[in-house]
Design a protein around this motif. Sequence first.
Motif, PDB file in Angstrom:
ATOM      1  N   PRO A  38       0.822  -1.211   0.000  1.00  0.00           N
ATOM      2  CA  PRO A  38       0.000   0.000   0.000  1.00  0.00           C
ATOM      3  C   PRO A  38       0.858   1.264   0.000  1.00  0.00           C
ATOM      4  CG  PRO A  38       0.076  -0.933   2.193  1.00  0.00           C
ATOM      5  CD  PRO A  38       0.776  -1.912   1.284  1.00  0.00           C
ATOM      6  N   SER A  39       0.237   2.374  -0.335  1.00  0.00           N
ATOM      7  CA  SER A  39       0.959   3.650  -0.395  1.00  0.00           C
ATOM      8  C   SER A  39       1.520   4.077   0.950  1.00  0.00           C
ATOM      9  CB  SER A  39       0.025   4.739  -0.930  1.00  0.00           C
ATOM     10  OG  SER A  39      -1.097   4.882  -0.061  1.00  0.00           O
ATOM     11  N   PHE A  40       0.929   3.575   2.048  1.00  0.00           N
ATOM     12  CA  PHE A  40       1.409   3.974   3.379  1.00  0.00           C
ATOM     13  C   PHE A  40       2.520   3.059   3.914  1.00  0.00           C
ATOM     14  CE2 PHE A  40      -2.349   1.306   3.996  1.00  0.00           C
ATOM     15  CZ  PHE A  40      -1.933   0.397   4.966  1.00  0.00           C
ATOM     16  N   ASN A  41       3.020   2.166   3.085  1.00  0.00           N
ATOM     17  CA  ASN A  41       4.122   1.290   3.492  1.00  0.00           C
ATOM     18  C   ASN A  41       5.392   2.134   3.676  1.00  0.00           C
ATOM     19  OD1 ASN A  41       5.025  -1.586   3.785  1.00  0.00           O
ATOM     20  ND2 ASN A  41       6.497  -0.885   2.257  1.00  0.00           N
ATOM     21  N   LEU A 144      -1.132  -2.696   7.679  1.00  0.00           N
ATOM     22  CA  LEU A 144      -0.180  -2.996   6.613  1.00  0.00           C
ATOM     23  C   LEU A 144      -0.291  -4.457   6.195  1.00  0.00           C
ATOM     24  CD1 LEU A 144       2.095  -1.795   4.914  1.00  0.00           C
ATOM     25  CD2 LEU A 144       3.664  -2.288   6.793  1.00  0.00           C
ATOM     26  N   ASN A 145      -0.334  -5.364   7.165  1.00  0.00           N
ATOM     27  CA  ASN A 145      -0.490  -6.795   6.887  1.00  0.00           C
ATOM     28  C   ASN A 145      -1.788  -7.048   6.095  1.00  0.00           C
ATOM     29  OD1 ASN A 145       0.345  -9.671   8.932  1.00  0.00           O
ATOM     30  ND2 ASN A 145      -0.829  -9.711   7.058  1.00  0.00           N
ATOM     31  N   ALA A 146      -2.876  -6.432   6.554  1.00  0.00           N
ATOM     32  CA  ALA A 146      -4.175  -6.608   5.875  1.00  0.00           C
ATOM     33  C   ALA A 146      -4.123  -6.067   4.445  1.00  0.00           C
ATOM     34  CB  ALA A 146      -5.279  -5.914   6.670  1.00  0.00           C
ATOM     35  N   ALA A 147      -3.481  -4.908   4.258  1.00  0.00           N
ATOM     36  CA  ALA A 147      -3.387  -4.312   2.929  1.00  0.00           C
ATOM     37  C   ALA A 147      -2.565  -5.200   2.002  1.00  0.00           C
ATOM     38  CB  ALA A 147      -2.772  -2.919   3.013  1.00  0.00           C
ATOM     39  N   ILE A 148      -1.503  -5.791   2.496  1.00  0.00           N
ATOM     40  CA  ILE A 148      -0.684  -6.691   1.674  1.00  0.00           C
ATOM     41  C   ILE A 148      -1.504  -7.912   1.254  1.00  0.00           C
ATOM     42  CG2 ILE A 148       1.295  -8.267   1.769  1.00  0.00           C
ATOM     43  CD1 ILE A 148       2.795  -5.975   3.266  1.00  0.00           C
TER      44      ILE A 148
END
Length: 152
Positions: A38-41, A144-148
Amino acid sequence: MNNKPLVYLLFIILVLGGGLLIGANNVPGDWYQSLAKPSFNPPNWVFAPAWSLLYVIIGVVGARTWLSPLRRSIAMRLWFAQLVFNFAWSPAFFGLQDPMSAMIIILGLLTSVAGFIAVSWRQDRTAALLFLPYLAWVLFATALNAAIIALN
């Protein structure tokens, strides 16, 4: 053991040393680099200093709890539970390359950290407050985990 400086040192060594050892053995490799993120990584270099600081805080909170009347309480059990979940996440995510299993683990971590804060709030407000940045970071890591998972 009631030698306070030694207890603090042992807890910090246990947590920081364990975290660094697990991190060194579960390095993000080509598989992780190939994932859509995601962009917030954040950049990869952010994780080691952030976790190192958090590991010191986790060690301090563990020692505080161990040295207090809370040693045999649910707070101490939750502290140990969060450490188990914390140390299990990297091997699941990076070692097994299994973001879904890692998601289950991080939800356990999130629950145990929040539970520790809740049960410690009245007996040791300082320990509970020290865990707030950890809770915030784990919330971020969960997102982050969920977005991945969603992107891959």
